[in-house]
Design a protein around this motif. Structure first.
Motif, PDB file in Angstrom:
ATOM      1  N   SER A   1       0.802  -1.228   0.000  1.00  0.00           N
ATOM      2  CA  SER A   1       0.000   0.000   0.000  1.00  0.00           C
ATOM      3  C   SER A   1       0.833   1.276   0.000  1.00  0.00           C
ATOM      4  CB  SER A   1      -0.936   0.021   1.213  1.00  0.00           C
ATOM      5  OG  SER A   1      -1.956  -0.949   1.087  1.00  0.00           O
ATOM      6  N   THR A   2       2.104   1.180   0.376  1.00  0.00           N
ATOM      7  CA  THR A   2       2.962   2.369   0.412  1.00  0.00           C
ATOM      8  C   THR A   2       3.512   2.658  -0.977  1.00  0.00           C
ATOM      9  OG1 THR A   2       3.588   1.956   2.704  1.00  0.00           O
ATOM     10  CG2 THR A   2       5.030   3.385   1.416  1.00  0.00           C
ATOM     11  N   THR A   3       3.357   3.917  -1.431  1.00  0.00           N
ATOM     12  CA  THR A   3       3.856   4.324  -2.738  1.00  0.00           C
ATOM     13  C   THR A   3       4.776   5.536  -2.574  1.00  0.00           C
ATOM     14  OG1 THR A   3       2.156   5.971  -3.275  1.00  0.00           O
ATOM     15  CG2 THR A   3       1.598   3.652  -3.635  1.00  0.00           C
ATOM     16  N   ASN A   4       5.400   5.930  -3.672  1.00  0.00           N
ATOM     17  CA  ASN A   4       6.295   7.093  -3.633  1.00  0.00           C
ATOM     18  C   ASN A   4       5.598   8.366  -4.105  1.00  0.00           C
ATOM     19  OD1 ASN A   4       6.070   6.617  -6.352  1.00  0.00           O
ATOM     20  ND2 ASN A   4       8.242   6.201  -6.713  1.00  0.00           N
ATOM     21  N   ARG A   5       4.272   8.362  -4.147  1.00  0.00           N
ATOM     22  CA  ARG A   5       3.512   9.525  -4.569  1.00  0.00           C
ATOM     23  C   ARG A   5       2.786  10.139  -3.372  1.00  0.00           C
ATOM     24  NH1 ARG A   5       0.488   9.312 -10.093  1.00  0.00           N
ATOM     25  NH2 ARG A   5       1.080  11.500  -9.846  1.00  0.00           N
ATOM     26  N   PRO A   6       2.384  11.405  -3.461  1.00  0.00           N
ATOM     27  CA  PRO A   6       1.688  12.042  -2.334  1.00  0.00           C
ATOM     28  C   PRO A   6       0.370  11.344  -2.014  1.00  0.00           C
ATOM     29  CG  PRO A   6       2.441  13.691  -3.910  1.00  0.00           C
ATOM     30  CD  PRO A   6       2.636  12.362  -4.570  1.00  0.00           C
ATOM     31  N   THR A   7       0.001  11.374  -0.764  1.00  0.00           N
ATOM     32  CA  THR A   7      -1.281  10.829  -0.332  1.00  0.00           C
ATOM     33  C   THR A   7      -2.418  11.696  -0.859  1.00  0.00           C
ATOM     34  OG1 THR A   7      -0.263   9.925   1.653  1.00  0.00           O
ATOM     35  CG2 THR A   7      -2.654  10.219   1.696  1.00  0.00           C
ATOM     36  N   SER A   8      -3.501  11.051  -1.280  1.00  0.00           N
ATOM     37  CA  SER A   8      -4.641  11.758  -1.862  1.00  0.00           C
ATOM     38  C   SER A   8      -5.406  12.558  -0.816  1.00  0.00           C
ATOM     39  CB  SER A   8      -5.581  10.765  -2.543  1.00  0.00           C
ATOM     40  OG  SER A   8      -4.938  10.101  -3.611  1.00  0.00           O
ATOM     41  N   ARG A   9      -6.087  13.611  -1.299  1.00  0.00           N
ATOM     42  CA  ARG A   9      -6.931  14.435  -0.432  1.00  0.00           C
ATOM     43  C   ARG A   9      -8.299  14.635  -1.079  1.00  0.00           C
ATOM     44  NH1 ARG A   9      -5.439  19.773   0.031  1.00  0.00           N
ATOM     45  NH2 ARG A   9      -4.272  19.610  -1.914  1.00  0.00           N
ATOM     46  N   ALA A  10      -9.333  14.756  -0.230  1.00  0.00           N
ATOM     47  CA  ALA A  10     -10.671  15.153  -0.668  1.00  0.00           C
ATOM     48  C   ALA A  10     -11.095  16.353   0.155  1.00  0.00           C
ATOM     49  CB  ALA A  10     -11.665  14.014  -0.477  1.00  0.00           C
ATOM     50  N   ILE A  11     -11.527  17.394  -0.522  1.00  0.00           N
ATOM     51  CA  ILE A  11     -11.970  18.601   0.173  1.00  0.00           C
ATOM     52  C   ILE A  11     -13.496  18.587   0.190  1.00  0.00           C
ATOM     53  CG2 ILE A  11     -11.980  21.117   0.187  1.00  0.00           C
ATOM     54  CD1 ILE A  11      -9.257  19.215  -1.688  1.00  0.00           C
ATOM     55  N   ALA A  12     -14.078  18.379   1.374  1.00  0.00           N
ATOM     56  CA  ALA A  12     -15.532  18.292   1.537  1.00  0.00           C
ATOM     57  C   ALA A  12     -16.061  19.601   2.103  1.00  0.00           C
ATOM     58  CB  ALA A  12     -15.886  17.142   2.471  1.00  0.00           C
ATOM     59  N   THR A  13     -16.927  20.270   1.346  1.00  0.00           N
ATOM     60  CA  THR A  13     -17.550  21.512   1.802  1.00  0.00           C
ATOM     61  C   THR A  13     -18.967  21.198   2.257  1.00  0.00           C
ATOM     62  OG1 THR A  13     -16.236  22.806   0.237  1.00  0.00           O
ATOM     63  CG2 THR A  13     -18.197  23.851   1.156  1.00  0.00           C
ATOM     64  N   LEU A  14     -19.254  21.525   3.518  1.00  0.00           N
ATOM     65  CA  LEU A  14     -20.539  21.178   4.112  1.00  0.00           C
ATOM     66  C   LEU A  14     -21.531  22.322   3.976  1.00  0.00           C
ATOM     67  CD1 LEU A  14     -19.427  19.377   7.389  1.00  0.00           C
ATOM     68  CD2 LEU A  14     -19.861  18.401   5.126  1.00  0.00           C
ATOM     69  N   GLY A  15     -22.755  21.971   3.573  1.00  0.00           N
ATOM     70  CA  GLY A  15     -23.835  22.938   3.515  1.00  0.00           C
ATOM     71  C   GLY A  15     -24.494  23.099   4.871  1.00  0.00           C
ATOM     72  N   GLN A  16     -25.457  23.990   4.958  1.00  0.00           N
ATOM     73  CA  GLN A  16     -26.137  24.248   6.230  1.00  0.00           C
ATOM     74  C   GLN A  16     -26.896  23.032   6.735  1.00  0.00           C
ATOM     75  OE1 GLN A  16     -28.572  27.736   5.672  1.00  0.00           O
ATOM     76  NE2 GLN A  16     -26.828  29.135   5.885  1.00  0.00           N
ATOM     77  N   ASP A  17     -27.315  22.129   5.813  1.00  0.00           N
ATOM     78  CA  ASP A  17     -28.034  20.926   6.225  1.00  0.00           C
ATOM     79  C   ASP A  17     -27.108  19.768   6.542  1.00  0.00           C
ATOM     80  OD1 ASP A  17     -27.102  20.358   3.707  1.00  0.00           O
ATOM     81  OD2 ASP A  17     -29.029  19.666   2.911  1.00  0.00           O
ATOM     82  N   GLY A  18     -25.778  19.997   6.489  1.00  0.00           N
ATOM     83  CA  GLY A  18     -24.814  18.952   6.793  1.00  0.00           C
ATOM     84  C   GLY A  18     -24.381  18.128   5.602  1.00  0.00           C
ATOM     85  N   SER A  19     -24.998  18.313   4.428  1.00  0.00           N
ATOM     86  CA  SER A  19     -24.612  17.557   3.245  1.00  0.00           C
ATOM     87  C   SER A  19     -23.263  18.049   2.730  1.00  0.00           C
ATOM     88  CB  SER A  19     -25.675  17.702   2.153  1.00  0.00           C
ATOM     89  OG  SER A  19     -25.787  19.062   1.754  1.00  0.00           O
ATOM     90  N   ALA A  20     -22.542  17.137   2.029  1.00  0.00           N
ATOM     91  CA  ALA A  20     -21.177  17.438   1.603  1.00  0.00           C
ATOM     92  C   ALA A  20     -21.058  17.449   0.082  1.00  0.00           C
ATOM     93  CB  ALA A  20     -20.217  16.408   2.196  1.00  0.00           C
ATOM     94  N   THR A  21     -20.271  18.396  -0.446  1.00  0.00           N
ATOM     95  CA  THR A  21     -19.831  18.379  -1.834  1.00  0.00           C
ATOM     96  C   THR A  21     -18.304  18.280  -1.830  1.00  0.00           C
ATOM     97  OG1 THR A  21     -19.761  20.800  -1.914  1.00  0.00           O
ATOM     98  CG2 THR A  21     -21.787  19.712  -2.659  1.00  0.00           C
ATOM     99  N   TYR A  22     -17.726  17.661  -2.887  1.00  0.00           N
ATOM    100  CA  TYR A  22     -16.325  17.273  -2.829  1.00  0.00           C
ATOM    101  C   TYR A  22     -15.497  17.821  -3.993  1.00  0.00           C
ATOM    102  CZ  TYR A  22     -17.631  13.808   0.700  1.00  0.00           C
ATOM    103  OH  TYR A  22     -18.100  13.185   1.829  1.00  0.00           O
ATOM    104  N   ARG A  23     -14.217  18.114  -3.700  1.00  0.00           N
ATOM    105  CA  ARG A  23     -13.159  18.310  -4.692  1.00  0.00           C
ATOM    106  C   ARG A  23     -12.006  17.372  -4.302  1.00  0.00           C
ATOM    107  NH1 ARG A  23     -10.526  22.746  -4.158  1.00  0.00           N
ATOM    108  NH2 ARG A  23     -11.412  23.429  -2.158  1.00  0.00           N
ATOM    109  N   PHE A  24     -11.176  17.004  -5.298  1.00  0.00           N
ATOM    110  CA  PHE A  24     -10.176  15.976  -5.034  1.00  0.00           C
ATOM    111  C   PHE A  24      -8.796  16.350  -5.568  1.00  0.00           C
ATOM    112  CE2 PHE A  24     -14.279  13.893  -5.260  1.00  0.00           C
ATOM    113  CZ  PHE A  24     -14.256  13.040  -4.171  1.00  0.00           C
TER     114      PHE A  24
END
Length: 304
Positions: free
Chosen positions: A74-97
């Motif tokens: 599982s270990t690689t020589n590349r950066p670990t991935s990220r997901a940016i979750a933006t939460l709305g007022q109702d708690g729901s999430a939208t994502y960028r990666f």
């Protein structure tokens, strides 16, 4: 055969944005399912791709604390991935990666009883080839296979190719769980009932579709079971579907005498669905993808 599970797919760091605050948590749909299974006392390994960086170390500690074992590959020589979750007022999430999904081959599967995959691992190349190869070999060796597409449509350039990838993995599975958003993407214009019938008719023993606050629909053979949601005060919805998925796998393969991979009765669909809804309810009552343990399940009482 080992009673354990092998989960294949991405592990990443979720950056959760709420108005003016940002928090960082280990995540990734398959990694969350692995965490959920381990917290339900299933011996679980995760085959993923994370770097030798601070984010990778955060993920390693998080998974190890709950008993998830990472494959050495599982270990690689590349950066670990990220997901940016933006939460709305109702708690729901939208994502960028910001993603790196190029897992190494896994030559020795070590005969898991259960193999689960889904999300980016199923669709994002070149790693999707590794995912399909593991699923193919595991199924041929007698493992029970579960699949959750958890589609991130913003990352899919070719919808027809994604549907072909979905079809290949779902036909190799014994259990496929979609969200209603997945169903809309993969089967545009079709009702939830049509999607369930189509998947069951293709030979999948158990199919589930989650519908957020409207509960879920489970199906097997001629049986259909409506699953009511567990009523809780919602903190956010991050990890809810992954919690439901882990609970379905656990409840089918471990509880009530286990599962041979064939169709199940309506009574059992209702039982496993209720457990899955209960566990997902616990998760949404917490901040982030903090999936419950068996002790949490026993202690939690749904809101009447």
């Amino acid at each position: 055969m080992s009673p354990g599970a092998l989960v294949v797919g991405e592990a990443l760091v979720d950056e959760v944005v709420r108005a003016t605050t940002v928090s960082r948590h280990p995540g990734g749909s398959p990694a969350n399912v692995a965490l959920g299974l381990a917290r339900l006392n299933v011996v679980t390994r995760l085959h993923t791709a994370i770097g030798e960086d601070a984010d990778g170390e955060l993920i390693r500690r998080h998974l190890a604390d709950s008993g998830v074992v990472l494959t050495p590959e599982s270990t690689t020589n590349r950066p670990t991935s990220r997901a940016i979750a933006t939460l709305g007022q109702d708690g729901s999430a939208t994502y960028r990666f910001a993603l790196n999904w190029e897992p190494r081959n896994l030559d020795d599967l070590r005969n898991p009883a259960i193999v689960h995959t889904g999300s980016l691992a199923a669709f994002l190349e070149p790693g999707s080839d590794v995912t399909r190869d593991i699923v193919r070999r595991a199924r041929a060796a007698g493992a029970l296979v579960s699949f959750d597409p958890n589609v991130r449509s913003s990352l899919i350039a070719d919808r027809d190719h994604a549907r072909a990838q979905f079809t290949a993995l779902t036909l190799a599975s014994h259990l496929t769980k979609l969200s209603d958003e997945d169903a809309d993407f993969l089967f545009p214009g079709k009702s939830i009932e049509h999607v369930v019938d189509r998947l069951i008719d293709s030979g999948i023993p158990v199919v589930g579709i989650t519908r957020g606050s409207r509960g879920a629909l489970l199906a097997s053979g001629e049986h259909r079971a409506e699953i009511a949601p567990t009523r809780v005060a919602v903190a956010d919805t991050v990890g809810a579907g992954d919690s439901f998925m882990a609970a379905l796998i656990w409840s089918l393969t471990v509880e009530d005498g286990g599962w041979d991979g064939g169709p199940v009765t309506e009574t059992r669909l209702l039982s496993v669905g209720a457990r899955a809804a209960h566990l997902a309810g616990i998760t949404v009552s917490r901040t982030g993808a903090d999936l419950p343990t068996l002790a949490d399940l026993e202690a939690a009482t749904p809101i009447a």
